[in-house]
Scaffold this active site. Structure first.
Site: not given
Ligand code: UD1
Ligand code: CA
Length: 478
Positions: A18, A25
């Site tokens: 995004r 990011k």
């Molecule tokens: C996530 C939570 C959501 C919460 C929100 C708060 C989950 C499924 N959802 O959603 O409930 O309200 O954070 O900010 O956990 N990341 C990894 N590996 C991946 C995907 C993501 O390390 O495969 C890391 C990202 O780099 C990031 C964090 O995890 O730092 C959160 O990921 P993001 O995709 O932003 O989750 P949200 O959709 O914000």
């Molecule tokens: Ca997030």
């Protein structure tokens, strides 16, 4: 629970789609520090036995930043299975058997402080919970996972925005993405995750639901100041957070005795140091390791990066990069001080002057329109307007040395390497190719030829010719 039984996992593997950026990011800056740098500092403040950072997208660049901000953190590479659950599952393999509890932080939630996490840890320990997470109440909960509570107030499960029905989307209590969980509970729950959801990911949030269903105790601690747990997913959120943090930084300095006349237009990095009675005028950015001493005035319209500014110095409408400006010195307006510039006490770099790798001695002056590079200007010397140090021969850079109290004429070119001795003078328009001894005057042969009456014969009838004619006939023009 002793601090030694704690591990921290920082999630930083996401693509950050995004943001629409070629920069990952978690490397976007906030008050001069990448998002992940803020989170690593918070992690470190918890004094964990281990810190693990999960990376995948642009892994090498993220790893470099991790090394810079937390050199003892371990890197865990996430595989092709997406989701926060998969990230923690892989990290857990690297967590020592002696660890009781694992704190999970998102690298995109940068403002969270260690005190709030300590409070969550305390609650977790007192309640003997399997998982405790942070939640907050949002007026607009769009994009966050919603917390579903049981009647007794414990957490039942979390529904992601993409999977929520209309009724669930109206819930305003959201998951902050920050957790503490017992290591054994995670070890039990994570391998059972699947990707049967709207995003086709292994959700960490599903572990919460599983453990709660297994009659494990899951608590959510509500954070009152919801900005503390705000996540950055796009540039609008990033800018809002930059503005918020900057306002806090500016107010902090105002409370410490710094005058900041227009806080909206002043941006100060977290790493900057300001003394009492510094004045910061509108349109100023202070970046990196700037340190400004008592009574100095910066602005309007300046950008200073890694600058050291002494007491009472004055800098107007200028760009200063990695330079030292001593007490009482003045800079600008419209000057460009590049790395390695040192202006000693009371020195002056005036309007439209560029300097690089140069020392301007005590009370020495470079007042107008000059380039001073690879040079030493002695104490009390004065450089005439429009002067250039020709420091580059096309292959190498050479130094120009101007002695103390020398006075060089306007429009001089100093062809380096060259030296002008103490107290020497140089005439206007001179190109200095050879050293000038102390106390000498260097003057180039005058080769201007005057052709009397040329304008009258070659430009007859012009205003110039008429003016010349008048000056000859008017008696008092002599
Ligand atoms: C996530 C939570 C959501 C919460 C929100 C708060 C989950 C499924 N959802 O959603 O409930 O309200 O954070 O900010 O956990 N990341 C990894 N590996 C991946 C995907 C993501 O390390 O495969 C890391 C990202 O780099 C990031 C964090 O995890 O730092 C959160 O990921 P993001 O995709 O932003 O989750 P949200 O959709 O914000
Ligand atoms: Ca997030």
């Amino acid at each position: 629970m002793s601090p030694s039984s704690l591990a921290v996992v920082v999630l930083a593997a996401g693509a950050g789609t995004r943001m629409k950026s070629t920069t990952p990011k978690v490397l976007h800056p906030l008050a001069g520090i990448p998002l992940i740098g803020h989170v690593l500092a918070t992690a470190e403040a918890l004094g964990p036995q281990q810190t693990l950072v999960v990376v995948r997208h642009e892994a090498e660049r993220v790893r470099e930043a991790v090394e810079e901000y937390a050199d003892d953190a371990q890197i865990v590479h996430q595989d092709d299975v997406p989701g926060t659950g998969r990230a923690v599952e892989l990290a857990l393999e690297a967590v020592g058997d002696d660890v009781d509890n694992v704190v999970i932080l998102s690298a995109d939630v940068p403002l969270l402080d260690s005190e709030t996490i300590e409070a969550m840890l305390g609650f977790h320990r007192d309640a003997a919970a399997e998982v405790t997470l942070l939640s907050t109440i949002h007026d607009d909960p769009t994009g966050y996972g919603r917390i579903i509570r049981r009647e007794d107030g414990t957490v039942s499960h979390i529904v992601e925005e993409a999977d929520a029905d209309e009724q669930q989307r109206t819930l305003q209590e959201v998951n902050a993405g920050v957790y503490v969980a017992r290591r054994d509970a995670l070890a039990k729950g994570l391998p059972r995750l699947d990707t049967a959801n709207a995003q086709g990911e292994k959700y960490l949030t599903d572990v919460v639901g599983q453990l709660a269903a297994d009659s494990g105790l899951v608590h959510a601690v509500v954070v009152e100041d919801s900005w503390l747990v705000e996540g950055v997913n796009d540039r609008i959120q990033l800018q809002a957070m930059q503005r918020r943090l900057n306002t806090m930084i500016v107010r902090g300095w105002q409370r410490d005795g710094v005058s900041i006349t227009d806080p909206e237009s002043v941006w100060i990095d977290l790493s900057v140091q300001l003394d009492q009675d510094v004045t910061v005028l509108p349109g100023v950015a202070l970046e990196g390791s700037c340190h400004i001493d008592h009574g100095a005035t910066i602005g309007p319209d300046c950008t200073l990066s890694n600058a050291r500014v002494g007491q009472g110095a004055r800098i107007q409408r200028s760009v200063v990069d990695s330079a030292v400006i001593a007490a009482g010195a003045t800079v600008g307006p419209f000057s460009y001080l590049r790395p390695g510039t040192v202006i000693e006490e009371g020195g002056k770099v005036g309007a439209f002057v560029e300097t690089k790798n140069a020392t301007i001695g005590k009370a020495a002056k470079v007042p107008h329109l000059s380039y001073i590079g690879d040079a030493d200007i002695g104490e009390g010397a004065n450089i005439g307007a429009g002067s250039i140090t020709a420091n580059y021969d096309g292959v190498n850079k050479h130094r120009t040395v101007i002695g103390p109290h020398a006075k060089t004429g306007s429009d001089n070119v100093f062809v380096a390497p060259v030296e002008v001795g103490a107290g020497a003078y140089t005439a206007a328009g001179t190109t200095i190719r050879r050293n000038v001894p102390a106390g000498a005057l260097a003057v180039a042969p005058v080769s201007v030829r005057t052709v009397e009456g040329w304008v009258g014969t070659h430009r007859p009838g012009t205003a110039s010719a008429e003016a010349a004619e008048n000056s000859r006939t008017t008696p008092d023009s002599q």
